[in-house]
Design a protein around this motif. Structure first.
Motif, mmCIF file in Angstrom:
data_model
loop_
_atom_site.group_PDB
_atom_site.id
_atom_site.type_symbol
_atom_site.label_atom_id
_atom_site.label_comp_id
_atom_site.label_asym_id
_atom_site.label_seq_id
_atom_site.Cartn_x
_atom_site.Cartn_y
_atom_site.Cartn_z
ATOM 1 N N TRP A 197 0.862 -1.187 0.000
ATOM 2 C CA TRP A 197 0.000 0.000 0.000
ATOM 3 C C TRP A 197 0.896 1.234 0.000
ATOM 4 C CZ3 TRP A 197 -5.556 -0.170 1.789
ATOM 5 C CH2 TRP A 197 -6.077 -1.465 1.694
ATOM 6 N N ILE A 198 0.725 2.120 -0.974
ATOM 7 C CA ILE A 198 1.662 3.243 -1.159
ATOM 8 C C ILE A 198 0.990 4.553 -0.755
ATOM 9 C CG2 ILE A 198 3.149 2.132 -2.853
ATOM 10 C CD1 ILE A 198 1.475 3.357 -5.066
ATOM 11 N N ASN A 199 0.465 4.590 0.468
ATOM 12 C CA ASN A 199 -0.358 5.729 0.885
ATOM 13 C C ASN A 199 0.197 6.481 2.084
ATOM 14 O OD1 ASN A 199 -0.799 3.599 2.607
ATOM 15 N ND2 ASN A 199 -3.018 3.802 2.696
ATOM 16 N N ASP A 200 1.497 6.375 2.360
ATOM 17 C CA ASP A 200 2.062 7.089 3.500
ATOM 18 C C ASP A 200 3.572 7.195 3.309
ATOM 19 O OD1 ASP A 200 2.488 8.113 6.235
ATOM 20 O OD2 ASP A 200 0.538 7.234 6.682
ATOM 21 N N ASP A 201 4.190 8.102 4.055
ATOM 22 C CA ASP A 201 5.651 8.220 4.074
ATOM 23 C C ASP A 201 6.269 7.519 5.275
ATOM 24 O OD1 ASP A 201 5.912 9.723 1.740
ATOM 25 O OD2 ASP A 201 5.621 11.619 2.800
ATOM 26 N N MET A 202 5.419 7.009 6.182
ATOM 27 C CA MET A 202 5.895 6.363 7.396
ATOM 28 C C MET A 202 5.115 5.074 7.635
ATOM 29 S SD MET A 202 8.369 8.172 8.672
ATOM 30 C CE MET A 202 8.474 7.779 10.417
ATOM 31 N N PRO A 203 5.650 4.173 8.464
ATOM 32 C CA PRO A 203 4.935 2.921 8.733
ATOM 33 C C PRO A 203 3.658 3.159 9.514
ATOM 34 C CG PRO A 203 7.271 2.791 9.376
ATOM 35 C CD PRO A 203 6.961 4.235 9.134
ATOM 36 N N TYR A 204 2.763 2.178 9.450
ATOM 37 C CA TYR A 204 1.572 2.203 10.287
ATOM 38 C C TYR A 204 1.088 0.772 10.508
ATOM 39 C CZ TYR A 204 -0.969 1.972 5.786
ATOM 40 O OH TYR A 204 -1.424 1.618 4.535
ATOM 41 N N ALA A 205 0.296 0.567 11.559
ATOM 42 C CA ALA A 205 -0.236 -0.753 11.879
ATOM 43 C C ALA A 205 -1.319 -1.139 10.882
ATOM 44 C CB ALA A 205 -0.786 -0.764 13.300
ATOM 45 N N PHE A 206 -1.240 -2.376 10.399
ATOM 46 C CA PHE A 206 -2.168 -2.885 9.387
ATOM 47 C C PHE A 206 -2.828 -4.130 9.963
ATOM 48 C CE2 PHE A 206 -3.521 -4.847 5.452
ATOM 49 C CZ PHE A 206 -3.794 -3.778 4.600
#
Length: 311
Positions: A197-206
């Motif tokens: 998923w290419i929707n952020d510049d930083m990691p996030y919980a999925f």
């Protein structure tokens, strides 16, 4: 009288927030300010895509990124990709070695046995091996049964773990392809992070049915494939765009806290003799700047989850 039943409009994810259940809204500007381990503000994450494009690739359900342009057997397409895995990759290795960068190798699992010399040289340099499916002819999509897709995920992880001896906790689906259950299957197979998923510049919980993965920010807009192969821009434009992105992300990281600059490299694209020097110039400038560090995807993922910024 309507022929559509009322329950057709009963969609549980419809609402004022995100139209899916994998993550909620997270605005990057709201992240608390932090530094990476060692005091760096900007982390440079390099991902090298090691891909196998079969000569008899299927034409559907969609064409993957970098797919064959001619009917099978497409000798021109096949051999240009093979060039990357036997020639271009070694130019790329020299540049990364010279700049002290250990990248993540997002690898199709068939390469582990088809190119044993390549795998040996990857491991000799201490690169991280991440699973990138079996090959570019086997995309993940809703036309597969769950059992079929589970077998593909298991084959990719299993082969790469056996051959590399690494835990192999990262996953990148071939050509960013996913079905509705791909993240679930990756988590069930022992994956810890994905980067589709290419929707952020930083990691996030999925969120998945097997627990949380970390979604890592693998850039496509800054990839050599998009800029040089898909958009046919000159190498000067590639060098400008990556340099501008670095300047922006470094300034942002110093003002607002830790950031990641993701660089996606395809050896058959950037490993060409007329292009690789531009990459060397960029990386030399990046890695000589104050507050810049580099790490593999797994290392960044561990640092990120330890920070607990999303708790």
């Amino acid at each position: 009288m309507s022929l559509i039943s009322d329950d057709y409009f009963d969609y549980p994810n419809r609402g004022p927030q995100m139209d899916q259940g994998h993550y909620g809204i997270r605005y990057l500007r709201d992240l608390p300010k932090f530094e990476w381990q060692g005091g760096a503000s900007l982390m440079v994450w390099v991902t090298v895509h090691l891909e196998h494009f079969p000569m008899d690739m299927p034409r559907g359900p969609v064409k993957p990124i970098g797919a064959m342009e001619r009917p099978a057997p497409s000798v021109w397409d096949y051999s240009s990709r093979d060039y990357g895995n036997r020639v271009g990759i070694y130019r790329l290795m020299e540049v990364l070695d010279a700049n002290g960068i250990r990248p993540t190798a997002a690898m199709n699992s068939v390469l582990a046995t088809r190119y044993p010399r390549l795998m040996a040289d990857v491991l000799k340099r201490g690169w991280e091996v991440a699973a990138a499916g079996t090959d570019m002819g086997h995309l993940h999509h809703s036309g597969l049964s769950e059992a079929e897709e589970k077998a593909l995920v298991a084959e990719a992880f299993g082969t790469l773990r056996d051959v590399s001896g690494q835990p192999v906790t990262g996953w990148h689906s071939p050509s960013h392809s996913q079905s509705a259950v791909t993240p679930d299957l990756v988590a069930e197979a022992g994956g810890q992070y994905i980067c589709d998923w290419i929707n952020d510049d930083m990691p996030y919980a999925f969120h998945t049915r097997a627990g949380d993965l970390t979604q890592m920010p693998l850039s496509y807009d800054l990839s050599d494939h998009k800029i040089l192969a898909a958009q046919h821009m000159p190498i000067e434009d590639y060098e400008y765009q990556l340099g501008a992105a670095f300047d922006m992300m470094l300034a942002e990281s110093r003002e607002r806290g830790g950031r990641i600059l993701s660089l996606s490299l395809s050896p058959w694209v950037i490993g060409q003799p007329g292009r690789v020097d531009a990459l060397n110039r960029l990386l030399t400038r990046f890695m000589s700047a104050d507050g810049v560090a580099t790490a593999t995807g797994a290392e960044i993922c561990r640092q990120w989850t330890a920070l607990e910024l999303e708790a």
